[in-house]
Design a protein around this motif. Structure first.
Motif, PDB file in Angstrom:
ATOM      1  N   VAL A   1       0.828  -1.211   0.000  1.00  0.00           N
ATOM      2  CA  VAL A   1       0.000   0.000   0.000  1.00  0.00           C
ATOM      3  C   VAL A   1       0.859   1.256   0.000  1.00  0.00           C
ATOM      4  N   GLU A   2       1.868   1.299   0.860  1.00  0.00           N
ATOM      5  CA  GLU A   2       2.647   2.526   1.046  1.00  0.00           C
ATOM      6  C   GLU A   2       3.723   2.733  -0.027  1.00  0.00           C
ATOM      7  N   GLU A   3       4.434   1.665  -0.401  1.00  0.00           N
ATOM      8  CA  GLU A   3       5.536   1.819  -1.346  1.00  0.00           C
ATOM      9  C   GLU A   3       5.130   1.582  -2.793  1.00  0.00           C
ATOM     10  N   TYR A   4       4.187   0.656  -2.989  1.00  0.00           N
ATOM     11  CA  TYR A   4       3.792   0.297  -4.355  1.00  0.00           C
ATOM     12  C   TYR A   4       2.404   0.812  -4.729  1.00  0.00           C
ATOM     13  N   HIS A   5       1.774   1.552  -3.820  1.00  0.00           N
ATOM     14  CA  HIS A   5       0.484   2.199  -4.080  1.00  0.00           C
ATOM     15  C   HIS A   5      -0.570   1.212  -4.568  1.00  0.00           C
ATOM     16  N   ALA A   6      -0.695   0.094  -3.851  1.00  0.00           N
ATOM     17  CA  ALA A   6      -1.586  -1.000  -4.260  1.00  0.00           C
ATOM     18  C   ALA A   6      -3.045  -0.568  -4.390  1.00  0.00           C
ATOM     19  N   ILE A   7      -3.507   0.304  -3.528  1.00  0.00           N
ATOM     20  CA  ILE A   7      -4.919   0.714  -3.609  1.00  0.00           C
ATOM     21  C   ILE A   7      -5.147   1.559  -4.859  1.00  0.00           C
ATOM     22  N   GLU A   8      -4.278   2.554  -5.077  1.00  0.00           N
ATOM     23  CA  GLU A   8      -4.408   3.390  -6.275  1.00  0.00           C
ATOM     24  C   GLU A   8      -4.195   2.563  -7.533  1.00  0.00           C
ATOM     25  N   GLY A   9      -3.189   1.681  -7.514  1.00  0.00           N
ATOM     26  CA  GLY A   9      -2.910   0.838  -8.676  1.00  0.00           C
ATOM     27  C   GLY A   9      -4.057  -0.109  -8.978  1.00  0.00           C
ATOM     28  N   GLY A  10      -4.663  -0.666  -7.936  1.00  0.00           N
ATOM     29  CA  GLY A  10      -5.825  -1.538  -8.131  1.00  0.00           C
ATOM     30  C   GLY A  10      -6.992  -0.774  -8.726  1.00  0.00           C
ATOM     31  N   ALA A  11      -7.223   0.439  -8.219  1.00  0.00           N
ATOM     32  CA  ALA A  11      -8.313   1.267  -8.746  1.00  0.00           C
ATOM     33  C   ALA A  11      -8.040   1.640 -10.210  1.00  0.00           C
ATOM     34  N   GLN A  12      -6.797   1.970 -10.526  1.00  0.00           N
ATOM     35  CA  GLN A  12      -6.451   2.308 -11.912  1.00  0.00           C
ATOM     36  C   GLN A  12      -6.626   1.099 -12.827  1.00  0.00           C
ATOM     37  N   THR A  13      -6.212  -0.069 -12.359  1.00  0.00           N
ATOM     38  CA  THR A  13      -6.354  -1.288 -13.151  1.00  0.00           C
ATOM     39  C   THR A  13      -7.817  -1.579 -13.433  1.00  0.00           C
ATOM     40  N   LEU A  14      -8.671  -1.480 -12.423  1.00  0.00           N
ATOM     41  CA  LEU A  14     -10.106  -1.700 -12.642  1.00  0.00           C
ATOM     42  C   LEU A  14     -10.692  -0.614 -13.535  1.00  0.00           C
TER      43      LEU A  14
END
Length: 160
Positions: A138-151
């Motif tokens: 979440v903090e280093e790889y921005h998993a939440i933002e990246g997941g939202a962008q992917t969807l």
């Protein structure tokens, strides 16, 4: 090495190891589900903003693998490996995702596809082996933002 679910310390509740992202997509769930079933589809939308993929192997079936490289917008390459663990057409996909088969930091992800009238709610729930791995994602790889962008890319792809 095996790709069994990675055991946790037992002291970390699943909620503390989980990231959930969802999106309402203006397409029937069969169409949204279909976007996962071929490398041509996945290559058109998979990944956060600015990322592309190059596939080495792809077999969409339970026990099948997708071995690919994600190319970041800064030129960094990321080795990726997915094993499709459960496929229930058009309702659910469960996968194990790491850098390679046997990766001790691999995580479980579940995509669910729910009909909402003529639309589809897609939910991505990812459970990491530890809270620390979740927090790093979440903090280093921005998993939440990246997941939202992917969807978001998936939505754009299937709505076109």
């Amino acid at each position: 090495m095996t790709d069994q679910h990675i055991p946790t310390t037992g002291s970390e509740p699943e909620a503390d190891r989980t990231v959930v992202v969802e999106r309402l997509v203006s397409a029937p769930r069969e169409v949204v589900f279909e976007a996962f079933t071929s490398v041509d589809h996945l290559s058109a939308w998979w990944g956060p903003d600015g990322f592309t993929t190059s596939t080495r192997e792809f077999e969409f079936r339970e026990g099948g693998e997708w071995i690919f490289t994600m190319h970041g917008p800064d030129g960094t390459d990321y080795a990726e490996w997915i094993r499709w663990r459960e496929i229930v057409t058009p309702e659910r996909i469960v996968l194990l995702h790491g850098e390679y088969a046997g990766d001790p930091n691999a995580f479980d992800s579940v995509f669910t596809f729910d009909e909402v009238g003529a639309q589809t709610r897609i939910t991505l729930s990812t459970v990491f082996p530890t809270k620390q791995l979740r927090d790093t994602a979440v903090e280093e790889y921005h998993a939440i933002e990246g997941g939202a962008q992917t969807l978001g890319h998936l939505a754009t792809y299937v709505e076109a």
